[in-house]
Design a protein around this motif. Structure first.
Motif, PDB file in Angstrom:
ATOM      1  N   THR A 219      -7.239  10.855 -10.288  1.00 56.40           N
ATOM      2  CA  THR A 219      -6.732  12.063 -10.969  1.00 56.40           C
ATOM      3  C   THR A 219      -7.733  13.258 -11.253  1.00 56.40           C
ATOM      4  O   THR A 219      -7.126  14.420 -11.380  1.00 56.40           O
ATOM      5  N   LEU A 220      -9.029  13.032 -10.772  1.00 52.04           N
ATOM      6  CA  LEU A 220      -9.826  14.046 -10.988  1.00 52.04           C
ATOM      7  C   LEU A 220      -9.744  14.918  -9.783  1.00 52.04           C
ATOM      8  O   LEU A 220      -9.538  14.541  -8.564  1.00 52.04           O
ATOM      9  N   ASP A 221      -9.812  16.165  -9.958  1.00 49.37           N
ATOM     10  CA  ASP A 221      -9.872  17.223  -8.638  1.00 49.37           C
ATOM     11  C   ASP A 221     -11.014  17.125  -7.960  1.00 49.37           C
ATOM     12  O   ASP A 221     -12.171  18.164  -7.952  1.00 49.37           O
ATOM     13  N   LEU A 222     -11.246  16.267  -7.092  1.00 45.31           N
ATOM     14  CA  LEU A 222     -12.411  15.861  -6.351  1.00 45.31           C
ATOM     15  C   LEU A 222     -11.910  15.529  -5.099  1.00 45.31           C
ATOM     16  O   LEU A 222     -10.928  15.055  -4.792  1.00 45.31           O
ATOM     17  N   PRO A 223     -12.867  15.709  -4.012  1.00 42.21           N
ATOM     18  CA  PRO A 223     -12.406  15.555  -2.675  1.00 42.21           C
ATOM     19  C   PRO A 223     -12.533  13.857  -2.180  1.00 42.21           C
ATOM     20  O   PRO A 223     -13.486  13.519  -1.644  1.00 42.21           O
ATOM     21  N   ARG A 224     -11.545  13.251  -2.695  1.00 42.27           N
ATOM     22  CA  ARG A 224     -11.722  11.655  -2.506  1.00 42.27           C
ATOM     23  C   ARG A 224     -11.517  11.268  -1.197  1.00 42.27           C
ATOM     24  O   ARG A 224     -10.653  11.977  -0.283  1.00 42.27           O
ATOM     25  N   ARG A 225     -12.055  10.271  -0.810  1.00 42.11           N
ATOM     26  CA  ARG A 225     -12.096   9.487   0.488  1.00 42.11           C
ATOM     27  C   ARG A 225     -11.764   8.032   0.077  1.00 42.11           C
ATOM     28  O   ARG A 225     -12.823   7.432   0.323  1.00 42.11           O
ATOM     29  N   PRO A 226     -10.743   7.677  -0.392  1.00 40.73           N
ATOM     30  CA  PRO A 226     -10.599   6.302  -0.879  1.00 40.73           C
ATOM     31  C   PRO A 226     -10.675   5.148   0.449  1.00 40.73           C
ATOM     32  O   PRO A 226     -10.055   5.496   1.455  1.00 40.73           O
ATOM     33  N   PRO A 227     -11.412   4.082   0.180  1.00 39.48           N
ATOM     34  CA  PRO A 227     -11.442   3.209   1.270  1.00 39.48           C
ATOM     35  C   PRO A 227     -10.152   2.495   1.405  1.00 39.48           C
ATOM     36  O   PRO A 227      -9.219   2.621   0.399  1.00 39.48           O
ATOM     37  N   ALA A 228     -10.006   2.014   2.628  1.00 36.75           N
ATOM     38  CA  ALA A 228      -8.949   1.220   2.995  1.00 36.75           C
ATOM     39  C   ALA A 228      -8.506   0.266   1.825  1.00 36.75           C
ATOM     40  O   ALA A 228      -9.136  -0.836   1.597  1.00 36.75           O
ATOM     41  N   GLY A 229      -7.214   0.225   1.399  1.00 40.17           N
ATOM     42  CA  GLY A 229      -6.595  -0.883   0.498  1.00 40.17           C
ATOM     43  C   GLY A 229      -6.664  -0.180  -0.956  1.00 40.17           C
ATOM     44  O   GLY A 229      -5.883  -0.831  -1.794  1.00 40.17           O
ATOM     45  N   LEU A 230      -7.714   0.904  -1.233  1.00 37.03           N
ATOM     46  CA  LEU A 230      -7.745   1.233  -2.594  1.00 37.03           C
ATOM     47  C   LEU A 230      -6.559   1.801  -3.126  1.00 37.03           C
ATOM     48  O   LEU A 230      -6.227   1.537  -4.288  1.00 37.03           O
ATOM     49  N   GLU A 231      -5.977   2.709  -2.551  1.00 30.86           N
ATOM     50  CA  GLU A 231      -4.562   3.179  -3.102  1.00 30.86           C
ATOM     51  C   GLU A 231      -3.346   2.202  -3.210  1.00 30.86           C
ATOM     52  O   GLU A 231      -2.960   2.434  -4.276  1.00 30.86           O
ATOM     53  N   ASP A 232      -3.396   1.201  -2.223  1.00 30.84           N
ATOM     54  CA  ASP A 232      -2.551   0.173  -2.433  1.00 30.84           C
ATOM     55  C   ASP A 232      -2.617  -0.601  -3.861  1.00 30.84           C
ATOM     56  O   ASP A 232      -1.888  -1.183  -4.589  1.00 30.84           O
ATOM     57  N   TYR A 233      -4.153  -0.836  -3.922  1.00 29.50           N
ATOM     58  CA  TYR A 233      -4.379  -1.587  -5.024  1.00 29.50           C
ATOM     59  C   TYR A 233      -4.235  -0.736  -6.389  1.00 29.50           C
ATOM     60  O   TYR A 233      -3.602  -1.349  -7.365  1.00 29.50           O
TER      61      TYR A 233
END
Length: 208
Positions: A171-185
């Motif tokens: 939820t922070l206003d930062l340019p995230r690049r989540p690794p594979a699987g993190l959004e599903d987790y």
């Protein structure tokens, strides 16, 4: 169980981890607002419970504890296991998540960005720390594999320690690049009622 008291404001991420774990166990908790804008950590009474003057502090009968990881370990041992899988590997990953993964986020990213006034931010440092956190989160997702939870597909204290900072990360206003699987987790975490109640908390009062 009605005698369980946790001292600490609901916007403290460490308090959130303990409250989430207690809720997963179905425990009744008397949480008291201490720390931050509420103060109370410099009193003699509080310092007798935690000489460092930090939240959370937990009282349960004759036991008074500080350090969120120790509190969770105690609660699962005393009142669990509930939904928690316990074993040496779960404990190892819970320690790693607390002292390596979350430490890479809370001070260098969350404090460096959100809790620091915009004019004082070192965005080069913040973005470098964000990349480091995402690298570590990628290691966690590699361990998770195709399972729903961090260790062997079984919910454990490792998920509390790893997951309690992810609401802020996403939820922070930062340019995230989540690794594979993190959004599903993270999506799986948000389906847990205890996570929604105790972790997905408005933290705008902390803005620098």
């Amino acid at each position: 169980m009605a005698g369980l008291v946790i001292h600490g404001r609901k916007t403290s991420s460490n308090v959130q981890a303990v409250m989430w774990g207690a809720a997963e166990l179905g425990l009744e908790v008397d949480r008291r607002d201490v720390g931050g804008r509420f103060g109370g950590t410099d009193t003699a009474t509080f310092r007798a419970m935690n000489p460092m003057g930090l939240v959370p502090v937990m009282e349960d009968g004759k036991h008074t504890l500080f350090e969120s990881a120790a509190m969770l370990r105690y609660l699962v041992a005393a009142y669990g296991p509930g939904p928690f899988a316990e074993g040496p590997e779960q404990d190892m990953w819970a320690e790693w998540a607390k002292h390596t993964l979350c430490a890479a986020f809370t001070m260098p990213v969350f404090w460096g960005f959100y809790r620091t006034p915009e004019a004082e931010r070192d965005m080069t440092a913040v973005l470098g720390a964000l990349e480091r956190f995402e690298d570590l989160a990628g290691m966690a997702m590699t361990r998770r594999g195709a399972g729903p939870w961090l260790v062997d597909g079984r919910f454990s204290r490792a998920d509390i320690m790893a997951g309690h900072v992810l609401f802020r990360y996403f939820t922070l206003d930062l340019p995230r690049r989540p690794p594979a699987g993190l959004e599903d987790y993270y999506a799986a975490l948000t389906e847990r009622p205890a996570y929604r109640e105790h972790v997905m908390v408005d933290y705008s009062e902390l803005k620098g």
